[in-house]
Design a protein around this motif. Structure first.
Motif, PDB file in Angstrom:
ATOM      1  N   ARG A 222      34.088  49.191  31.414  1.00 24.77           N
ATOM      2  CA  ARG A 222      33.665  47.790  31.235  1.00 24.77           C
ATOM      3  C   ARG A 222      34.651  47.071  30.320  1.00 24.77           C
ATOM      4  N   ASN A 223      35.056  47.708  29.225  1.00 20.60           N
ATOM      5  CA  ASN A 223      36.023  47.100  28.312  1.00 20.60           C
ATOM      6  C   ASN A 223      37.353  46.843  29.011  1.00 20.60           C
ATOM      7  N   LEU A 224      37.788  47.790  29.816  1.00 20.13           N
ATOM      8  CA  LEU A 224      39.032  47.621  30.568  1.00 20.13           C
ATOM      9  C   LEU A 224      38.929  46.442  31.522  1.00 20.13           C
ATOM     10  N   LEU A 225      37.891  46.414  32.338  1.00 23.81           N
ATOM     11  CA  LEU A 225      37.743  45.330  33.320  1.00 23.81           C
ATOM     12  C   LEU A 225      37.629  43.967  32.649  1.00 23.81           C
ATOM     13  N   ASP A 226      36.937  43.918  31.525  1.00 28.83           N
ATOM     14  CA  ASP A 226      36.759  42.647  30.818  1.00 28.83           C
ATOM     15  C   ASP A 226      38.034  42.169  30.125  1.00 28.83           C
ATOM     16  N   SER A 227      38.949  43.076  29.811  1.00 27.03           N
ATOM     17  CA  SER A 227      40.146  42.677  29.067  1.00 27.03           C
ATOM     18  C   SER A 227      41.353  42.410  29.964  1.00 27.03           C
ATOM     19  N   MET A 228      41.291  42.798  31.228  1.00 27.57           N
ATOM     20  CA  MET A 228      42.431  42.593  32.118  1.00 27.57           C
ATOM     21  C   MET A 228      42.511  41.132  32.567  1.00 27.57           C
ATOM     22  N   VAL A 229      43.732  40.680  32.820  1.00 30.94           N
ATOM     23  CA  VAL A 229      43.950  39.312  33.293  1.00 30.94           C
ATOM     24  C   VAL A 229      44.815  39.347  34.548  1.00 30.94           C
ATOM     25  N   THR A 230      44.620  38.353  35.393  1.00 28.29           N
ATOM     26  CA  THR A 230      45.411  38.236  36.609  1.00 28.29           C
ATOM     27  C   THR A 230      45.482  36.774  37.028  1.00 28.29           C
ATOM     28  N   ASN A 231      46.525  36.457  37.757  1.00 20.93           N
ATOM     29  CA  ASN A 231      46.656  35.122  38.343  1.00 20.93           C
ATOM     30  C   ASN A 231      46.235  35.128  39.804  1.00 20.93           C
ATOM     31  N   ALA A 232      45.944  36.313  40.341  1.00 22.95           N
ATOM     32  CA  ALA A 232      45.544  36.429  41.740  1.00 22.95           C
ATOM     33  C   ALA A 232      44.135  35.878  41.943  1.00 22.95           C
ATOM     34  N   GLU A 233      43.903  35.393  43.135  1.00 24.90           N
ATOM     35  CA  GLU A 233      42.564  34.927  43.492  1.00 24.90           C
ATOM     36  C   GLU A 233      41.609  36.122  43.517  1.00 24.90           C
ATOM     37  N   PRO A 234      40.374  35.924  43.085  1.00 25.67           N
ATOM     38  CA  PRO A 234      39.406  37.024  43.153  1.00 25.67           C
ATOM     39  C   PRO A 234      39.192  37.471  44.598  1.00 25.67           C
ATOM     40  N   ARG A 235      38.963  38.759  44.761  1.00 26.44           N
ATOM     41  CA  ARG A 235      38.713  39.310  46.091  1.00 26.44           C
ATOM     42  C   ARG A 235      37.280  39.028  46.506  1.00 26.44           C
ATOM     43  N   ASN A 236      37.113  38.943  47.813  1.00 28.17           N
ATOM     44  CA  ASN A 236      35.802  38.707  48.402  1.00 28.17           C
ATOM     45  C   ASN A 236      35.228  40.054  48.840  1.00 28.17           C
ATOM     46  N   ARG A 237      34.033  40.369  48.385  1.00 23.48           N
ATOM     47  CA  ARG A 237      33.422  41.663  48.694  1.00 23.48           C
ATOM     48  C   ARG A 237      33.218  41.857  50.202  1.00 23.48           C
TER      49      ARG A 237
END
Length: 92
Positions: A57-72
């Protein structure tokens, strides 16, 4: 990598705690080789799942990206297409 552990990063909506918990459980199962631990190892096993989930959870919350979020839904369709190609049948 376990095939059952799914990518959880950069989805809209973000990964739920249940998804992270399930991935953490799969990871600890893979590391230990236990589907269910013995009574003697149960506490350590459960603590490891909890610790891995917290770190994930800490990893996912701290990562950043400029990519568009993926659609499930799109990712599920892609996975089904890969499975159909690999195994010769679709997954319903």
């Amino acid at each position: 990598m376990c095939r059952n552990i799914k990518t959880l990063y950069n989805f809209d909506p973000p990964a739920t705690n249940d998804e992270i918990q399930a991935a953490s459980l799969q990871f600890v199962r893979k590391l230990t080789g236990f589907n269910e631990p013995s009574k003697a190892n149960e506490e350590a096993f459960n603590r490891a799942v909890k610790d891995v989930a917290l770190v994930a959870r800490n990893l996912l919350d701290s990562m950043v990206t400029n990519a568009e979020p993926r659609n499930r839904d799109v990712e599920i369709a892609r996975a089904r297409a890969r499975a159909a190609k690999r195994f010769g049948t679709g997954m319903n």
